[in-house]
Design an enzyme around this catalytic site. Structure first.
Site, short mmCIF file in Angstrom:
data_model
loop_
_atom_site.label_atom_id
_atom_site.label_comp_id
_atom_site.label_asym_id
_atom_site.label_seq_id
_atom_site.Cartn_x
_atom_site.Cartn_y
_atom_site.Cartn_z
CD GLU A 1 -1.83 -2.41 1.27
OE1 GLU A 1 -0.74 -2.70 1.82
OE2 GLU A 1 -2.65 -3.28 0.94
CG HIS B 1 -11.52 -7.83 5.37
ND1 HIS B 1 -10.70 -8.50 6.23
CD2 HIS B 1 -10.96 -7.96 4.15
CE1 HIS B 1 -9.69 -9.04 5.55
NE2 HIS B 1 -9.82 -8.72 4.29
#
Lengths: 339, 422
Positions: free
Chosen positions: A75, A142
């Site tokens: 990321e 998540h």
């Protein structure tokens, strides 16, 4: 829940069609890439696979390997590389596969990307977007709502839409903005919410809240998935004679203080609903703004309906208890209205 | 594996390298004076003894190429064309500085003209950023190479790995100079990285690397130039480990008493400017008159630059406010400079079949069909690797001291960098 409730600003959906929240996002990227060859998409599994949620389906096929870039699971590298690209006049869109992973790039975003314009006159026109939020039993890693880490970071813009119309118009505005914009997509809305979008090109201004429902007894401020719960609660309140004014914040940074203050000056009571956890959530910031700018107008306490101050738990029974919902909003609003 | 090929420089190039190293050092010496006079606002970091790396590597770039310097790369800024006054004013937090006092030290950039990206204090962040500039430049059809620097300490950050790995997967035209100055603040390199040569980190990314004597400016230039040419030709990122020593502390406040005395003495005898002066003198490229001329040129330049910097005002307090967002048409003036046909990246030409091609079905070698065995690579046995390492250590600076740095030694060292074995 009805999507596209109280279609904002222009309201004209001439030649428009009903599309899902997810399709609105896909269309925004597709159309921006079609319109402007400096727009690129970079992220994990965004190319051949079309994104974990298929938000970028068909983009690689149309725009090719150089413009739709599948990356390693890195990321920081995604955000850093996009920032570098932006320095050449490109307008990259970064996808975080789940927004939970945005914190893996926290340093790159908050120290490098966000500070560039103020410090070195180096604006970074780029978008970082990804699926956020709970209610789909994604578990603690998540389901996150990490927006406030970034609302606390000067230099960023933070958007969190609730309707397909806004999602498309705001994402387009984000791509065209000359600043780094974080764009949160509540995944609960992806396929559950449908709404009208116009056939023609349009944008929705960043930094403007919208009144979804007018009322005079209290103001309910919310955004993203909780917007729909708030509207549902307002329907219930109306049946009891309580008219709530419901405002969709849409952009969290910069916050549309004027619309908030104007509404509270009218209704004199304010309830803030967010799916983010309570401590340090935007409700606290809004409370401070109202104390500064509408203290004399308040006829009751500022009430917060938020998630618990815990990680997002996994079991459906726990998650349901953890999250706010229309019933909790209804109960809190009714109590506030009677204060 | 081969070393960087020695190449002949022009007289002017030899002298440029000398001038920029001298400029680098004199600028920093001037700042030490300013620091002692309390005119520097924050910390002052030194590249004393490391000038050959900043200067030699940046000098290997073309004008259109991009750099992102780290804190000890003042020399790279100067080679790129940043006036010394900007560096002084940055350190003094002056209103006329590139950041108008909003940031200090070498934290400033110039995207439009000089193609410089500002560093930040978090080490390694520049690596993916410069990989992104490299990929973006390639996308626009610009034949640019990007370069940044990292220390032995910074090479242990997560983003170093993420950035270099990503750059490698993209075959980005990117050159990373790893300045191994043996110390990360107070911690010696061996306590940070369990490797003899930090260039070996490149093996993890499948990219090529070189090791070079960081105190030999000609060797640094030659190696960097070869790496830049290869990166520009599409060979992908290249890592160069430049072996050197941090002569002063982490910053001015740090007396660096943790550095063994013998170690310091060893490296002080290898001062890159003194070594290079001997070389230039032996080569008859520089004589006493030429040196005096440069002394005077630097003195005149830096006196004027320092005076300008000292006379610049501090920013007005209210300048702290605003400027957070880039707004208005005047703010963002960077327009993509296309040096290829846009039609190549727009439909219908950009359209592709969205499928992966996996050679050999992932067995590790070319397609061998269903009966082919799984391939486990041809990693050499440890003994062989050791041997390769020995061969590659010819550039070890121990063999050259300040005393006998003759023309011969300098020339040998110039070519004595090597590509680390893949």
């Amino acid at each position: 829940m009805a999507g596209g409730n109280g279609a904002p600003t222009n309201g004209s959906a001439t030649g428009g069609t009903q599309i899902t929240f997810l399709e609105a996002i896909r269309q925004a990227m597709f159309e921006e890439m079609e319109r402007d060859p400096t727009v690129l998409l970079i992220g994990e599994d965004v190319g051949v696979y079309g994104g974990a949620f298929k938000t970028s389906e068909g983009l690689l096929e149309r725009f090719g390997w150089e413009r739709v870039i599948d990356t390693p699971i890195s990321e920081s590298a995604i955000v850093g590389a996009a920032c570098g690209m932006s320095y050449l006049g490109l307008r990259p869109i970064c996808e975080m596969q789940f927004i939970d992973f945005i914190v893996c790039a926290f340093n790159q975003i908050t120290n490098f990307v966000a500070k560039g314009h103020y410090l070195w006159n180096a604006p970074a026109p780029m978008v970082i977007r990804g699926p956020s939020g709970g209610g789909v039993h994604g578990g603690p890693f998540h389901s996150a709502n990490p927006e406030m880490y970034f609302v606390h970071t000067p230099g960023l813009k933070v958007i969190y839409p609730s309707t397909p119309y806004d999602a498309k118009g705001l994402l387009k505005a984000a791509v065209r903005d000359n600043n780094p914009v974080l764009f949160f997509e509540h995944k609960f809305l992806y396929r559950r919410i449908k709404g009208d979008v116009p056939a023609e090109d349009y944008t929705v201004p960043i930094g403007k809240a919208v009144v979804r429902r007018e009322g005079q007894h209290l103001t309910i401020l919310s955004y993203a998935a909780m917007m729909h719960s708030s509207l549902e609660a307002a329907d219930g309140l109306a049946k009891e004679g309580i008219e709530a004014e419901v405002i969709d914040l849409r952009t969290l940074l910069p916050l549309d203080e004027q619309t908030i203050v104007n509404s509270v000056k009218k209704t004199n009571k304010c309830l803030v609903v967010h799916e983010d956890t309570k401590t340090g959530g935007i409700a606290g910031e809004i409370a401070a703004i109202l104390f500064e700018k509408a203290f004399q107008d308040l006829d009751g306490p500022l009430v917060r309906v938020t998630a618990l101050d815990t990680p997002v738990p996994y079991a459906p029974t726990l998650e349901e208890y953890f999250l706010p919902n229309a019933r909790k909003v209804f109960t809190a609003a009714k109590e506030l209205a009677r204060y | 594996m081969t070393k960087a090929m020695p190449r002949e420089l022009t007289r002017q190039q030899y002298l440029d390298l000398y001038y920029y190293m001298r400029l680098n050092r004199t600028v920093e010496e001037t700042m030490v004076k300013l620091f002692r006079q309390n005119k520097i606002v924050g910390g002052l970091y030194s590249s004393l003894g490391q000038e050959a790396i900043s200067v030699g590597s940046c000098y290997a770039l073309d004008k259109k190429d991009w750099i992102a310097p780290m804190i000890r790369n003042i020399g790279a800024l100067l080679v790129k064309g940043v006036p010394p006054r900007d560096i002084f004013m940055q350190h003094m937090a002056k209103y006329d500085s590139p950041t108008k006092g909003r940031d200090g030290t070498s934290h400033f950039g110039d995207l439009d003209n000089l193609h410089i990206v500002s560093p930040i204090s978090m080490l390694g962040d520049l690596i993916p950023v410069m990989a992104g500039v490299a990929i973006g430049g390639r996308y626009l059809g610009q034949k640019i190479v990007t370069m940044t620097w990292i220390g032995d300490g910074g090479s242990s950050t997560g983003v170093f790995h993420e950035g270099l790995n990503f750059a490698a997967t993209q075959k980005a035209p990117f050159v990373l100079i790893l300045e191994n100055n043996l110390w990360a603040y107070s911690t010696p390199v061996r306590r940070q990285v369990p490797l003899e040569n930090l260039a070996d980190r490149a093996r993890a990314y499948g990219i090529d690397s070189y090791i070079v004597d960081g105190n030999n400016v000609v060797a640094v230039y030659n190696t960097a130039r070869e790496a830049v040419e290869r990166a520009r030709a599409g060979e992908g990122p290249i890592l160069i480990e430049a072996k050197t020593f941090r002569r002063l502390g982490h910053a001015q406040h740090d007396p660096a008493e943790y550095v063994p005395k013998e170690m310091r003495a060893y490296w002080e005898a290898r001062d890159p400017i003194a070594l290079y002066e001997k070389f230039l003198t032996a080569e008859k490229l520089l004589d006493a008159a030429g040196k005096k001329e440069i002394d005077e040129r630097l003195d005149t330049l830096l006196t004027a630059e320092r005076e300008f910097a000292e006379n610049s005002p501090m920013p007005p307090p209210e300048f702290a406010e605003g400027g957070i967002y880039c707004t208005g048409d005047d703010c963002h003036k960077i327009r993509a400079k296309w040096e290829r046909a846009i039609a190549e990246v727009t439909p219908p030409k950009s359209s592709v079949k969205p499928v992966w091609t996996v050679p050999g079905f992932g067995s590790g070698k070319g397609s061998g069909g269903a009966g082919a065995p799984i391939h486990f690579g041809d990693t050499p046995a440890p003994a062989i690797m050791e041997k390769a390492g020995e061969n590659g250590r010819r550039a070890k600076p121990a063999k050259t001291t300040g005393k006998n740095a003759t023309k011969k030694a300098m020339k040998a060292a110039a070519g004595a960098s090597r590509k680390a074995r893949r």
